[in-house]
Design a protein around this motif. Structure first.
Motif, PDB file in Angstrom:
ATOM      1  N   TYR A 127      29.987 111.726 -35.275  1.00 44.94           N
ATOM      2  CA  TYR A 127      29.091 110.818 -34.553  1.00 44.94           C
ATOM      3  C   TYR A 127      28.465 111.475 -33.321  1.00 44.94           C
ATOM      4  O   TYR A 127      27.656 110.867 -32.643  1.00 44.94           O
ATOM      5  CB  TYR A 127      29.851 109.548 -34.130  1.00 44.94           C
ATOM      6  N   GLN A 128      28.842 112.716 -33.030  1.00 46.82           N
ATOM      7  CA  GLN A 128      28.216 113.447 -31.948  1.00 46.82           C
ATOM      8  C   GLN A 128      27.057 114.277 -32.503  1.00 46.82           C
ATOM      9  O   GLN A 128      27.062 114.656 -33.669  1.00 46.82           O
ATOM     10  CB  GLN A 128      29.231 114.364 -31.251  1.00 46.82           C
TER      11      GLN A 128
ATOM     12  N   CYS B 272      34.242 102.488 -31.339  1.00 48.28           N
ATOM     13  CA  CYS B 272      33.827 102.909 -32.683  1.00 48.28           C
ATOM     14  C   CYS B 272      34.135 104.384 -32.938  1.00 48.28           C
ATOM     15  O   CYS B 272      34.294 104.794 -34.089  1.00 48.28           O
ATOM     16  CB  CYS B 272      32.332 102.642 -32.879  1.00 48.28           C
ATOM     17  N   GLY B 273      34.233 105.173 -31.864  1.00 52.87           N
ATOM     18  CA  GLY B 273      34.559 106.584 -32.028  1.00 52.87           C
ATOM     19  C   GLY B 273      35.905 106.795 -32.693  1.00 52.87           C
ATOM     20  O   GLY B 273      36.049 107.654 -33.572  1.00 52.87           O
TER      21      GLY B 273
ATOM     22  N   HIS C 164      24.785 104.675 -27.416  1.00 56.07           N
ATOM     23  CA  HIS C 164      25.761 105.493 -28.143  1.00 56.07           C
ATOM     24  C   HIS C 164      27.081 105.568 -27.381  1.00 56.07           C
ATOM     25  O   HIS C 164      28.164 105.401 -27.965  1.00 56.07           O
ATOM     26  CB  HIS C 164      25.191 106.896 -28.371  1.00 56.07           C
TER      27      HIS C 164
ATOM     28  N   VAL D 222      30.557 104.123 -28.910  1.00 47.86           N
ATOM     29  CA  VAL D 222      31.626 105.063 -29.228  1.00 47.86           C
ATOM     30  C   VAL D 222      32.828 104.887 -28.316  1.00 47.86           C
ATOM     31  O   VAL D 222      33.982 104.873 -28.783  1.00 47.86           O
ATOM     32  CB  VAL D 222      31.089 106.506 -29.152  1.00 47.86           C
TER      33      VAL D 222
END
Length: 315
Positions: A309-310, A298-299, A289, A293
């Motif tokens: 996404y968190q 991607c974040g 992850h 990210v």
């Protein structure tokens, strides 16, 4: 274009068949494909639950049929471990690694259709611009293409967007394997997964002989419930990332991942309820992850389209 083999009503009827009949029909398609190519066939094997069902069906008839796995480097570690446990599987490599794809072509976001149109519209392609504005290629209004209109905002996104990764990391390597070995592919895709796949099935049926890359898709009229029922009924091994198969609310579900595929793919993420797969990844695979990210960026993409996404908090 040739006349379609099936109608939408035909598909709905087939999807309502009991699993036992679906198994027989799928086996018939596999036999026809195998005999047509004199046994020179292979299974496109992702390690996911659907392709696990497919491989069991094929090898139940023809135990020596090989499988090919596209090693994208972005699969869940549990998927890779499971693929390693399956005999007679060839690992094929991507045309280009993911970090180079997003640098040169762009991120996979929203859907393949949307990403493709954003990519070409930014290059000045008239057909892509027209469709993002809700028109046909000739400039006439299109209700069909109006579904793309809300994504015109991505034309101004501060990052590249494209659908290139799927072709470079999976489709092209598997097509290359087919050409090099002279084997025709058997794939585990289902019509219920997308409009694109539904349309392909309606046009050709399970066995598509006369397309650029011929393919047998004997699970086309199956549903996710069928695949889960098959796994539970047969007791065959499948990847541990899915957890157990249990019944909830009258439906079969997995206690782990609901879908697998490439971990860093953002296609369809905006449609998922929370916790979405990226939020779950933060808890189950924190190292991957963080890499996705922060290192791959991607974040920033998900921030731009407003997708969390968190992991969820209790506060």
């Amino acid at each position: 274009m040739s006349e379609a083999v099936y109608t939408k009503q035909d598909l709905m009827t087939m999807q309502a068949w009991p699993l036992e009949r679906k198994i027989r029909e799928s086996q018939a398609s596999i036999r026809e494909w195998y005999e047509h190519y004199g046994g020179k066939v292979f299974v496109s094997f992702s390690g996911g639950k659907d392709s696990t069902v497919l491989l069991d069906l094929v090898r139940g008839l023809y135990p020596d049929v090989p499988a090919a796995y596209a090693d994208t480097g972005m699969e869940y570690p549990e998927i890779q471990d499971f693929v390693r446990s399956v005999p007679n599987v060839e690992w094929v490599q991507p045309v280009m690694p993911f970090h180079q794809i997003i640098e040169q072509y762009g991120y996979p976001v929203i859907s393949k259709d949307v990403a493709k149109r954003i990519y070409y519209a930014r290059k000045g392609s008239r057909w892509a611009i027209n469709q993002l504005n809700g028109f046909n290629s000739d400039g006439s209004p299109s209700w069909y293409n109006q579904r793309y209109m809300k994504w015109r905002v991505l034309l101004d996104a501060p990052f590249l967007i494209s659908e290139y990764c799927c072709g470079a990391m999976k489709t092209r390597p598997l097509h290359k394997y087919a050409r090099q070995t002279g084997r025709a592919a058997i794939m585990g895709t289902m019509a219920c997964e997308s409009k694109r796949r539904e349309g392909a099935f309606l046009q050709t049926g399970c066995n598509a002989y006369h397309i650029k890359e011929p393919a047998c898709k004997p699970l086309s009229f199956w549903t996710e419930q069928d695949a889960l029922l098959y796994l539970r009924m047969t007791g065959i091994p499948y990847a541990s990332i899915y957890g157990e198969i249990v019944e909830r609310g009258g439906k079969l579900v997995t206690t782990g991942a609901q879908r697998t595929g490439c971990m860093f793919c953002m296609f369809g993420l905006h449609l998922e309820k929370q916790p979405n797969r990226f939020q779950r990844m933060a808890l189950t695979h924190p190292r991957q992850h963080d890499f996705c990210v922060n290192t791959l960026g991607c974040g920033k993409v998900l921030d731009y389209i407003g997708v969390p996404y968190q992991p969820l908090t209790d506060n």
